[in-house]
Design a protein around this motif. Sequence first.
Motif, PDB file in Angstrom:
ATOM      1  N   THR A   4       0.847  -1.181   0.000  1.00 17.58           N
ATOM      2  CA  THR A   4       0.000   0.000   0.000  1.00 17.58           C
ATOM      3  C   THR A   4       0.887   1.237   0.000  1.00 17.58           C
ATOM      4  O   THR A   4       2.055   1.167   0.375  1.00 17.58           O
ATOM      5  CB  THR A   4      -0.923   0.019   1.240  1.00 17.58           C
ATOM      6  OG1 THR A   4      -0.106  -0.044   2.414  1.00 17.58           O
ATOM      7  CG2 THR A   4      -1.886  -1.158   1.246  1.00 17.58           C
ATOM      8  N   PRO A   5       0.323   2.366  -0.405  1.00 18.31           N
ATOM      9  CA  PRO A   5       1.126   3.594  -0.412  1.00 18.31           C
ATOM     10  C   PRO A   5       1.555   3.992   0.995  1.00 18.31           C
ATOM     11  O   PRO A   5       0.829   3.770   1.963  1.00 18.31           O
ATOM     12  CB  PRO A   5       0.167   4.646  -0.983  1.00 18.31           C
ATOM     13  CG  PRO A   5      -0.953   3.887  -1.591  1.00 18.31           C
ATOM     14  CD  PRO A   5      -1.024   2.576  -0.903  1.00 18.31           C
ATOM     15  N   ARG A   6       2.730   4.564   1.091  1.00 20.19           N
ATOM     16  CA  ARG A   6       3.189   5.175   2.339  1.00 20.19           C
ATOM     17  C   ARG A   6       2.983   6.676   2.175  1.00 20.19           C
ATOM     18  O   ARG A   6       3.855   7.383   1.677  1.00 20.19           O
ATOM     19  CB  ARG A   6       4.658   4.819   2.595  1.00 20.19           C
ATOM     20  CG  ARG A   6       4.801   3.393   3.107  1.00 20.19           C
ATOM     21  CD  ARG A   6       6.249   2.995   3.352  1.00 20.19           C
ATOM     22  NE  ARG A   6       6.546   1.910   2.403  1.00 20.19           N
ATOM     23  CZ  ARG A   6       7.467   1.957   1.453  1.00 20.19           C
ATOM     24  NH1 ARG A   6       8.229   3.001   1.308  1.00 20.19           N
ATOM     25  NH2 ARG A   6       7.638   0.948   0.639  1.00 20.19           N
ATOM     26  N   TRP A   7       1.783   7.098   2.517  1.00 23.07           N
ATOM     27  CA  TRP A   7       1.389   8.491   2.301  1.00 23.07           C
ATOM     28  C   TRP A   7       2.194   9.437   3.176  1.00 23.07           C
ATOM     29  O   TRP A   7       2.483   9.135   4.334  1.00 23.07           O
ATOM     30  CB  TRP A   7      -0.101   8.667   2.614  1.00 23.07           C
ATOM     31  CG  TRP A   7      -0.998   7.800   1.785  1.00 23.07           C
ATOM     32  CD1 TRP A   7      -1.625   6.660   2.185  1.00 23.07           C
ATOM     33  CD2 TRP A   7      -1.371   8.004   0.426  1.00 23.07           C
ATOM     34  NE1 TRP A   7      -2.356   6.132   1.156  1.00 23.07           N
ATOM     35  CE2 TRP A   7      -2.227   6.936   0.059  1.00 23.07           C
ATOM     36  CE3 TRP A   7      -1.062   8.956  -0.533  1.00 23.07           C
ATOM     37  CZ2 TRP A   7      -2.768   6.817  -1.214  1.00 23.07           C
ATOM     38  CZ3 TRP A   7      -1.612   8.837  -1.798  1.00 23.07           C
ATOM     39  CH2 TRP A   7      -2.453   7.782  -2.120  1.00 23.07           C
ATOM     40  N   ALA A  11      -4.400   9.811   3.348  1.00 28.32           N
ATOM     41  CA  ALA A  11      -4.578   8.949   2.177  1.00 28.32           C
ATOM     42  C   ALA A  11      -5.420   9.642   1.112  1.00 28.32           C
ATOM     43  O   ALA A  11      -6.424  10.286   1.423  1.00 28.32           O
ATOM     44  CB  ALA A  11      -5.246   7.648   2.601  1.00 28.32           C
ATOM     45  N   ARG A  12      -4.988   9.501  -0.161  1.00 29.73           N
ATOM     46  CA  ARG A  12      -5.725  10.070  -1.301  1.00 29.73           C
ATOM     47  C   ARG A  12      -5.801   9.039  -2.418  1.00 29.73           C
ATOM     48  O   ARG A  12      -5.352   9.265  -3.526  1.00 29.73           O
ATOM     49  CB  ARG A  12      -5.032  11.345  -1.798  1.00 29.73           C
ATOM     50  CG  ARG A  12      -5.195  12.495  -0.843  1.00 29.73           C
ATOM     51  CD  ARG A  12      -4.790  13.848  -1.363  1.00 29.73           C
ATOM     52  NE  ARG A  12      -4.414  13.928  -2.746  1.00 29.73           N
ATOM     53  CZ  ARG A  12      -3.547  14.796  -3.239  1.00 29.73           C
ATOM     54  NH1 ARG A  12      -2.954  15.639  -2.440  1.00 29.73           N
ATOM     55  NH2 ARG A  12      -3.273  14.826  -4.529  1.00 29.73           N
ATOM     56  N   TRP A  13      -6.337   7.876  -2.077  1.00 28.75           N
ATOM     57  CA  TRP A  13      -6.471   6.795  -3.055  1.00 28.75           C
ATOM     58  C   TRP A  13      -7.323   7.285  -4.210  1.00 28.75           C
ATOM     59  O   TRP A  13      -8.298   7.999  -4.006  1.00 28.75           O
ATOM     60  CB  TRP A  13      -7.149   5.586  -2.410  1.00 28.75           C
ATOM     61  CG  TRP A  13      -6.772   4.301  -3.076  1.00 28.75           C
ATOM     62  CD1 TRP A  13      -7.265   3.828  -4.262  1.00 28.75           C
ATOM     63  CD2 TRP A  13      -5.836   3.348  -2.620  1.00 28.75           C
ATOM     64  NE1 TRP A  13      -6.696   2.630  -4.577  1.00 28.75           N
ATOM     65  CE2 TRP A  13      -5.797   2.306  -3.566  1.00 28.75           C
ATOM     66  CE3 TRP A  13      -5.011   3.261  -1.509  1.00 28.75           C
ATOM     67  CZ2 TRP A  13      -4.989   1.197  -3.437  1.00 28.75           C
ATOM     68  CZ3 TRP A  13      -4.209   2.161  -1.382  1.00 28.75           C
ATOM     69  CH2 TRP A  13      -4.198   1.138  -2.340  1.00 28.75           C
ATOM     70  N   GLN A  26       5.218   3.923  -5.859  1.00 32.32           N
ATOM     71  CA  GLN A  26       5.457   5.336  -5.577  1.00 32.32           C
ATOM     72  C   GLN A  26       6.908   5.661  -5.860  1.00 32.32           C
ATOM     73  O   GLN A  26       7.776   4.808  -5.795  1.00 32.32           O
ATOM     74  CB  GLN A  26       5.081   5.679  -4.141  1.00 32.32           C
ATOM     75  CG  GLN A  26       5.910   4.993  -3.091  1.00 32.32           C
ATOM     76  CD  GLN A  26       5.350   5.217  -1.700  1.00 32.32           C
ATOM     77  OE1 GLN A  26       4.188   4.962  -1.444  1.00 32.32           O
ATOM     78  NE2 GLN A  26       6.190   5.689  -0.799  1.00 32.32           N
ATOM     79  N   TYR A  40       2.580   9.034  -6.542  1.00 32.05           N
ATOM     80  CA  TYR A  40       1.904   7.749  -6.368  1.00 32.05           C
ATOM     81  C   TYR A  40       1.249   7.367  -7.693  1.00 32.05           C
ATOM     82  O   TYR A  40       0.575   8.181  -8.313  1.00 32.05           O
ATOM     83  CB  TYR A  40       0.852   7.856  -5.264  1.00 32.05           C
ATOM     84  CG  TYR A  40       1.453   8.315  -3.955  1.00 32.05           C
ATOM     85  CD1 TYR A  40       1.963   7.406  -3.052  1.00 32.05           C
ATOM     86  CD2 TYR A  40       1.535   9.670  -3.642  1.00 32.05           C
ATOM     87  CE1 TYR A  40       2.535   7.826  -1.853  1.00 32.05           C
ATOM     88  CE2 TYR A  40       2.094  10.102  -2.454  1.00 32.05           C
ATOM     89  CZ  TYR A  40       2.602   9.174  -1.567  1.00 32.05           C
ATOM     90  OH  TYR A  40       3.174   9.588  -0.394  1.00 32.05           O
ATOM     91  N   GLN A  55       2.141  14.096  -3.305  1.00 34.60           N
ATOM     92  CA  GLN A  55       2.056  14.702  -1.981  1.00 34.60           C
ATOM     93  C   GLN A  55       3.429  15.244  -1.594  1.00 34.60           C
ATOM     94  O   GLN A  55       4.454  14.662  -1.955  1.00 34.60           O
ATOM     95  CB  GLN A  55       1.609  13.689  -0.923  1.00 34.60           C
ATOM     96  CG  GLN A  55       0.167  13.304  -1.029  1.00 34.60           C
ATOM     97  CD  GLN A  55      -0.288  12.442   0.125  1.00 34.60           C
ATOM     98  OE1 GLN A  55       0.516  11.918   0.897  1.00 34.60           O
ATOM     99  NE2 GLN A  55      -1.594  12.283   0.241  1.00 34.60           N
TER     100      GLN A  55
END
Length: 57
Positions: A4-7, A11-13, A26, A40, A55
């Motif tokens: 999963t993303p490491r924001w 989170a802005r999926w 990313q 991302y 971000q």
Amino acid sequence: MKGTPRWLQGARWIFIDEEPLLFVGQLDITEMRHDTSRLYVFLDEKTGIYHTTEQSM
């Protein structure tokens, strides 16, 4: 893809037609910005189109 993303921020999926896109990965783009920044990448599996969001902090 796994993981999963490491924001950096909240989170802005990315969703299209209320369906979440597949997270691909990313990239650290800090050197191109003034702050710590990440790009991302998401894939719309239905169309094969990639979408991005960025971000910074």
